[in-house]
Design an enzyme around this catalytic site. Structure first.
Site, PDB file in Angstrom:
ATOM      1  N   GLU A  49      53.159  49.211  44.873  1.00  0.00           N
ATOM      2  CA  GLU A  49      52.121  48.559  44.073  1.00  0.00           C
ATOM      3  C   GLU A  49      51.705  49.587  43.028  1.00  0.00           C
ATOM      4  OE1 GLU A  49      49.672  45.069  43.462  1.00  0.00           O
ATOM      5  OE2 GLU A  49      51.483  45.454  44.607  1.00  0.00           O
ATOM      6  N   ASP A  60      37.900  48.869  41.336  1.00  0.00           N
ATOM      7  CA  ASP A  60      38.261  50.172  41.894  1.00  0.00           C
ATOM      8  C   ASP A  60      37.073  51.115  41.995  1.00  0.00           C
ATOM      9  OD1 ASP A  60      41.130  49.850  42.277  1.00  0.00           O
ATOM     10  OD2 ASP A  60      41.206  49.632  40.108  1.00  0.00           O
TER      11      ASP A  60
END
EC number: 4.2.1.20
Length: 269
Positions: A49, A60
């Site tokens: 990924e 994030d």
């Protein structure tokens, strides 16, 4: 069968879970990033990924945000990113390769053109981190046009309506979150309840992978023992990159050791 299906079938026969590392392309540089990715593959990654750098990665936490900023500081282009992804595919014919990206970057490329580039680079999947299922139809349709698996995120508190929706759209695998919030290593990363996992499986037979806060063998063993097909690990690997930014050889050595350890943890005894 596509690469994800073949990989999950092979791992199931081997009684192993799927280990997918996540890193941001271009951190700390394109050259070192390639070495890191090659090390991850050689050390046991079952799939990849790869994050495409973005200035405001809302999903994030601090670790991955800093990784994005380091990559962006190099002023690399989309053309360079896709060139590297294409090279990765040439060297790794059977390895599933997916990217994580934010919607603005897709819009900037033009949605159709973006997915064509993904197809042309040999990518298997795209996860658009800030596009909920309710707004995903246009991306989903064009992804299918180019045979790219759209990956969706499932929160740990999802209700029955959400689980039904994700069952209609999910391909490749479902990214099940360890907890609400953003990525990163936290002390409260816990195993997902087995009844929640069973509830998702009732709606969809696509493999389930746990992400957010995966950083040690115990968590991985718990995830796979509870019925998940594997895990995604990002922040723990990126922490190693950050720790050894100016010591490339040491960085690669530590990533190799850490990846090997986590992959070993996916093997059911």
């Amino acid at each position: 069968m596509n690469r994800y299906q073949e990989t999950f079938k092979r791992l199931s026969c081997l009684k192993e879970g799927c280990f997918i590392p996540f890193v941001v392309l271009g951190d700390p540089s394109l050259e070192t990033s390639i070495k890191i990715i090659e090390t991850l593959i050689k050390s046991g990654a079952d799939a990849l990924e790869i994050g495409i750098p973005f200035s405001d990665p809302l999903a994030d936490g601090p670790t991955v945000q800093k990784s994005n900023l380091r990559a962006l500081s190099k002023n690399n282009t989309f053309f360079e990113y896709f060139k590297i992804l294409k090279q990765l595919r040439k060297k790794n014919k059977k390895l599933p390769i997916g990217i994580l990206i934010y919607a603005n970057l897709v819009y900037n490329q033009g949605i159709d053109n973006f997915y064509f580039q993904c197809f042309n680079s040999g990518l298997d999947s795209v996860l658009i981190a800030d596009v909920p299922i309710e707004e995903s139809k246009i991306f989903y349709n064009i992804a299918n046009k180019y045979k790219i698996n759209p990956i969706f995120i499932c929160p740990p508190d999802a209700d029955a309506d959400f689980l039904y929706k994700i069952s209609l759209y999910a391909q490749g695998f479902i990214y099940v979150l360890s907890r609400p919030g953003v990525t990163g290593i936290k002390n409260n990363t816990i195993a997902l309840p087995r009844d929640f996992i069973n509830k998702i499986k009732k709606y969809n037979s696509v493999p389930l992978l746990q992400g957010f806060g995966i950083s040690n063998p115990k968590q991985i063993k718990e995830a796979i023992s509870s019925g998940l097909s594997g895990v995604i690990c990002g922040s723990a690997i990126i922490n190693i990159i950050e720790k050894y930014l100016n010591q490339e050889k040491k960085m690669i050595k530590e990533i190799k050791k850490f990846t090997h350890l986590l992959k070993l943890s996916t093997k059911l005894e």
